[in-house]
Design a protein around this motif. Structure first.
Motif, mmCIF file in Angstrom:
data_model
loop_
_atom_site.group_PDB
_atom_site.id
_atom_site.type_symbol
_atom_site.label_atom_id
_atom_site.label_comp_id
_atom_site.label_asym_id
_atom_site.label_seq_id
_atom_site.Cartn_x
_atom_site.Cartn_y
_atom_site.Cartn_z
ATOM 1 N N THR A 266 0.826 -1.223 0.000
ATOM 2 C CA THR A 266 0.000 0.000 0.000
ATOM 3 C C THR A 266 0.852 1.262 0.000
ATOM 4 O OG1 THR A 266 -0.151 0.256 2.426
ATOM 5 C CG2 THR A 266 -1.729 -1.240 1.352
ATOM 6 N N HIS A 267 2.169 1.108 0.100
ATOM 7 C CA HIS A 267 3.051 2.263 0.240
ATOM 8 C C HIS A 267 3.443 2.828 -1.124
ATOM 9 C CE1 HIS A 267 4.594 0.880 4.468
ATOM 10 N NE2 HIS A 267 3.281 1.082 4.418
ATOM 11 N N GLY A 268 3.400 4.136 -1.219
ATOM 12 C CA GLY A 268 3.906 4.836 -2.390
ATOM 13 C C GLY A 268 5.146 5.620 -1.998
ATOM 14 N N PRO A 269 5.599 6.526 -2.872
ATOM 15 C CA PRO A 269 6.821 7.279 -2.591
ATOM 16 C C PRO A 269 6.717 8.223 -1.387
ATOM 17 C CG PRO A 269 5.733 8.102 -4.574
ATOM 18 C CD PRO A 269 5.049 6.822 -4.207
ATOM 19 N N ARG A 270 5.489 8.494 -0.926
ATOM 20 C CA ARG A 270 5.340 9.405 0.223
ATOM 21 C C ARG A 270 5.613 8.723 1.556
ATOM 22 N NH1 ARG A 270 -0.429 12.040 -1.763
ATOM 23 N NH2 ARG A 270 0.406 13.279 -3.496
ATOM 24 N N GLY B 9 5.283 5.629 11.992
ATOM 25 C CA GLY B 9 5.250 5.674 10.543
ATOM 26 C C GLY B 9 5.582 7.080 10.066
ATOM 27 N N ALA B 10 6.279 7.195 8.964
ATOM 28 C CA ALA B 10 6.675 8.504 8.438
ATOM 29 C C ALA B 10 6.045 8.725 7.069
ATOM 30 C CB ALA B 10 8.197 8.606 8.336
ATOM 31 N N PHE B 11 5.412 9.878 6.891
ATOM 32 C CA PHE B 11 4.709 10.192 5.651
ATOM 33 C C PHE B 11 5.142 11.573 5.190
ATOM 34 C CE2 PHE B 11 1.107 11.275 2.938
ATOM 35 C CZ PHE B 11 0.833 10.068 2.313
#
Length: 345
Positions: A31-35, A45-47
């Motif tokens: 589910t993770h993208g470049p952000r 978690g870091a966004f």
């Protein structure tokens, strides 16, 4: 010989927890993208929100919810791969009402005993819900509660953060008499009213009924996951002006619709325009003593989400929703308020 005392002997298996995190890591990170910065397993978690610089006036929206006692039916049927979709849906549909695009999601799972296979199925559902809504599953927590929960019991909580441009924030303030009320079909009871459903159909509220036909009915219709309306609504708001929206959750029509209406207005809902949903049709047939007020104060009755637009935007709104697969019904209009905020005519 004295028994060796340890955290594991008290009922908490930290090694099983670590193994569980390893097993779900790849699924969650899908589910993770470049952000998303870093991976699963850290303390937070870091966004990356630097993209918000492209907004004129970014507004962050947040929401938190659970799935209530629907988890009891999931446990009884041993069906755990859809309850996570419910969890995500209940959170993202709420912030969607304001026009918000979901950015990231966090989950909390409390259980009597960590059963890895079951937990993997729950998380798989959460992952699917995040993909359907475009949110990153940024992290979560799984906690064993031995002695306070039975070994096969669990409960879920979720938390979502989204964003919207301030000028695009939808708050219902532009609603006026004559505006059109569009209803989007639900899949069934979604994640609300299950304390009443259990009282009506389960023996003692905790055991499946003896009637195999009724068991099959509940399995088929009651456990259908909550619809996630994110992609449909985000597509809609790009094409027409939306004046107000409502997620029909706990409290049904009577509690949720007034939350978006200005004080001077009410909604008139036409009974004959509401769709017939197999689950609610069965409830009404089996329990005719349940009043209309009780039903529409508890359940979504086949309408999971409401959109309010001007008459000029009605056709464009219906087209935009239907092209994303929604079943749309013109269920009512906005009128000047007399006494009640929600009227069935």
């Amino acid at each position: 010989m004295q028994e060796e005392i340890s955290y594991k002997s008290a009922g908490v298996d930290t090694e099983a927890g670590q193994e569980f995190v390893k097993k779900i890591k790849q699924n969650v990170e899908s589910t993770h993208g470049p952000r998303v910065l870093g991976g699963l397993g850290g303390f937070s978690g870091a966004f990356d929100v630097s993209f918000l610089k492209n907004y004129k006036n970014p507004i962050l929206l947040s929401g938190t919810d659970g799935v209530g006692t629907k988890v009891e039916l999931a446990r009884l049927f041993n069906i755990h791969d859809t309850i996570g979709i419910d969890l995500v849906a209940m959170c993202v549909n709420d912030i969607l009402v304001s026009g918000g695009e979901p950015l990231f999601f966090l989950d909390y799972i409390a259980c009597g005993k960590l059963i890895p296979e079951r937990m993997e199925r729950i998380v798989a559902g959460i992952v699917k819900g995040c993909k359907l809504s475009g949110a990153a599953l940024l992290g979560g927590e799984t906690a064993e509660h031995p002695g306070t929960m039975d070994q096969d019991e669990y409960d879920l909580g979720g938390f979502v953060v989204g964003a919207v441009e301030k000028e695009d924030l939808i708050d219902g303030s532009k609603i006026k008499a004559g505006d059109i009320v569009l209803g989007l079909e639900s899949s069934g009871p979604h994640s609300n009213g299950f304390s009443l459903i259990r009282k009506l159909y389960l023996e003692g509220g905790r055991r499946l009924p003896a009637d195999p036909e009724l068991v099959g009915f509940l399995k088929e219709f009651a456990l259908r996951p909550t619809r996630i309306y994110v992609q449909s609504i985000l597509n809609l708001t790009k094409k027409v002006e939306v004046k107000g929206m409502v997620h029909i959750t706990g409290g049904g029509f009577y509690e949720n619709i007034p939350r978006v209406l200005p004080d001077a207005f009410a909604v008139e809902i036409r009974r004959e325009k509401l769709p017939e949903n197999p689950f609610f049709a069965r409830v009404q047939k089996d329990f005719p003593s349940l009043s209309e007020k009780e039903l529409y104060s508890t359940f979504n009755m086949g309408i999971g989400y409401i959109v309010i637009v001007s008459p000029e935007s009605e056709s464009g709104a219906i087209s935009a929703l239907e092209e994303k697969g929604e079943l749309v019904h013109k269920i009512g209009v906005i009128a000047s308020k007399n006494k009640e905020s929600v009227l069935f005519v």
